[in-house]
Motif scaffolding. Structure first.
Motif, PDB file in Angstrom:
ATOM      1  N   ARG A  17       0.847  -1.196   0.000  1.00  0.00           N
ATOM      2  CA  ARG A  17       0.000   0.000   0.000  1.00  0.00           C
ATOM      3  C   ARG A  17       0.890   1.257   0.000  1.00  0.00           C
ATOM      4  NH1 ARG A  17      -2.962   3.295  -1.087  1.00  0.00           N
ATOM      5  NH2 ARG A  17      -4.870   4.012  -0.066  1.00  0.00           N
ATOM      6  N   TYR A  18       1.956   1.212   0.759  1.00  0.00           N
ATOM      7  CA  TYR A  18       2.944   2.289   0.801  1.00  0.00           C
ATOM      8  C   TYR A  18       4.334   1.672   0.704  1.00  0.00           C
ATOM      9  CZ  TYR A  18      -0.943   5.006   2.719  1.00  0.00           C
ATOM     10  OH  TYR A  18      -2.151   5.613   2.909  1.00  0.00           O
TER      11      TYR A  18
ATOM     12  N   TYR B 192      -1.998   2.890 -13.963  1.00  0.00           N
ATOM     13  CA  TYR B 192      -1.999   4.340 -14.068  1.00  0.00           C
ATOM     14  C   TYR B 192      -0.995   4.921 -13.081  1.00  0.00           C
ATOM     15  CZ  TYR B 192      -6.333   4.441 -16.807  1.00  0.00           C
ATOM     16  OH  TYR B 192      -7.278   4.287 -17.785  1.00  0.00           O
TER      17      TYR B 192
ATOM     18  N   GLN C  19      -0.398   8.484 -10.947  1.00  0.00           N
ATOM     19  CA  GLN C  19      -1.173   9.655 -10.550  1.00  0.00           C
ATOM     20  C   GLN C  19      -0.475  10.368  -9.406  1.00  0.00           C
ATOM     21  OE1 GLN C  19      -4.739   9.022  -8.289  1.00  0.00           O
ATOM     22  NE2 GLN C  19      -5.767  10.816  -9.151  1.00  0.00           N
TER      23      GLN C  19
ATOM     24  N   GLN D 206       1.822   7.920  -7.081  1.00  0.00           N
ATOM     25  CA  GLN D 206       0.886   6.847  -6.750  1.00  0.00           C
ATOM     26  C   GLN D 206       0.642   6.036  -8.013  1.00  0.00           C
ATOM     27  OE1 GLN D 206      -2.848   6.264  -4.010  1.00  0.00           O
ATOM     28  NE2 GLN D 206      -3.420   7.645  -5.648  1.00  0.00           N
TER      29      GLN D 206
ATOM     30  N   LEU E  16      -1.840   3.213  -9.674  1.00  0.00           N
ATOM     31  CA  LEU E  16      -3.156   2.591  -9.563  1.00  0.00           C
ATOM     32  C   LEU E  16      -3.290   1.468 -10.580  1.00  0.00           C
ATOM     33  CD1 LEU E  16      -5.443   5.761  -9.308  1.00  0.00           C
ATOM     34  CD2 LEU E  16      -4.607   4.340  -7.440  1.00  0.00           C
TER      35      LEU E  16
ATOM     36  N   GLY F 294      -7.861  -0.961  -7.831  1.00  0.00           N
ATOM     37  CA  GLY F 294      -7.259  -1.332  -6.574  1.00  0.00           C
ATOM     38  C   GLY F 294      -7.075  -0.098  -5.698  1.00  0.00           C
ATOM     39  N   SER F 295      -6.557  -0.309  -4.511  1.00  0.00           N
ATOM     40  CA  SER F 295      -6.385   0.789  -3.552  1.00  0.00           C
ATOM     41  C   SER F 295      -5.148   1.630  -3.831  1.00  0.00           C
ATOM     42  CB  SER F 295      -6.308   0.241  -2.136  1.00  0.00           C
ATOM     43  OG  SER F 295      -7.514  -0.412  -1.796  1.00  0.00           O
TER      44      SER F 295
ATOM     45  N   ARG G 120       1.413   3.825  -2.999  1.00  0.00           N
ATOM     46  CA  ARG G 120       2.075   5.136  -2.953  1.00  0.00           C
ATOM     47  C   ARG G 120       3.559   4.901  -2.798  1.00  0.00           C
ATOM     48  NH1 ARG G 120      -1.081   9.987  -0.477  1.00  0.00           N
ATOM     49  NH2 ARG G 120      -2.173   9.452  -2.368  1.00  0.00           N
TER      50      ARG G 120
END
Lengths: 112, 115
Positions: free
Chosen positions: A9-10, A35, A37, A88, A90, A104-105, A108
């Motif tokens: 997630r991070y 992607y 972002q 980030q 995605l 997805g979440s 980052r």
């Protein structure tokens, strides 16, 4: 409930390291997308796949690479991370045009 | 090539009031789909509402509704009775038969809800 999973997630990592961002979906979708972002900004397509062993580069040039060996799995790899890769990422999947995408979440990524 | 334009980088609304987010698009196709997505801070992007171009009736999902004007190529999102949880980036997106299954995205509108 998300049916598309991104890990980690991070992630904070040093310059020059190789990293792989994982993306998996359980919906059997044949089409998958990555992607990039920046926070609060627009989405930029960097890679997409319409099926196993099919990958294409998106509109935004990226130093990352992807693979699609299994329908459910679409990992993104950076061979040598740089601070300019901080963003980030995605992952999304789809099956029919009229259903849009499932996301997805996100991961980052910070490269120091 | 198709394009999607969101002319409002940021909008704010008082809690419980109604707000409309604008989206225009350019296409020569007659058959396509339009979407509004919501991206809360540090959370997953989710689909809010979708519209099929061949349907004249505007789509509605609870407090969210669209005003689809096909001739004007306009697809605005109306949020009624705004709640604090509506604060997010909102993206308008288009997909047509010539889009190769790729969504064409607007730049997004940041919606701020004032308590």
């Amino acid at each position: 409930e998300a049916d598309i999973y991104q890990t980690p997630r991070y992630l904070v990592i040093g310059t020059g390291k190789k990293i792989t961002l994982e993306c998996s979906q359980t919906m059997g979708h044949d089409k998958m997308y990555w992607y990039q972002q920046d926070p609060g900004m627009e989405l930029h397509l960097i890679h997409y796949s319409y099926g196993v062993n099919s990958t294409e580069k998106g509109d935004l040039s990226s130093e990352s690479t992807v693979s699609r060996i299994r329908t459910e799995h679409f990992p993104l790899t950076l061979e040598s991370a740089r601070p300019s890769h901080t963003s980030q990422y995605l992952c999304a999947s789809s099956v029919l045009r009229d259903r849009g995408y499932t996301f997805g979440s996100g991961t980052r990524l910070t490269v120091v | 090539a198709q394009t999607v334009t969101q002319s409002q980088p940021e909008m704010s609304v008082q809690e419980a009031e109604t707000v409309t987010l604008s989206c225009t698009y350019d296409t020569s196709e007659s058959d396509y789909y339009l979407f509004w997505y919501k991206q809360p801070p540090s959370r997953q992007m989710i689909l809010v509402i979708r519209q099929e171009a061949y349907k004249q009736q505007n789509a509605t999902e609870n407090r969210f509704s669209v005003n689809f004007q096909k001739a004007a190529k306009s697809f605005s999102l109306k949020i009624s009775d705004s709640q604090l949880g509506d604060a997010a980036m909102y993206f308008c997106a288009y997909i047509g038969l010539d889009s190769n299954y790729q969504l064409i995205w607007g730049a997004g509108t940041k919606l701020i809800i004032k308590p």
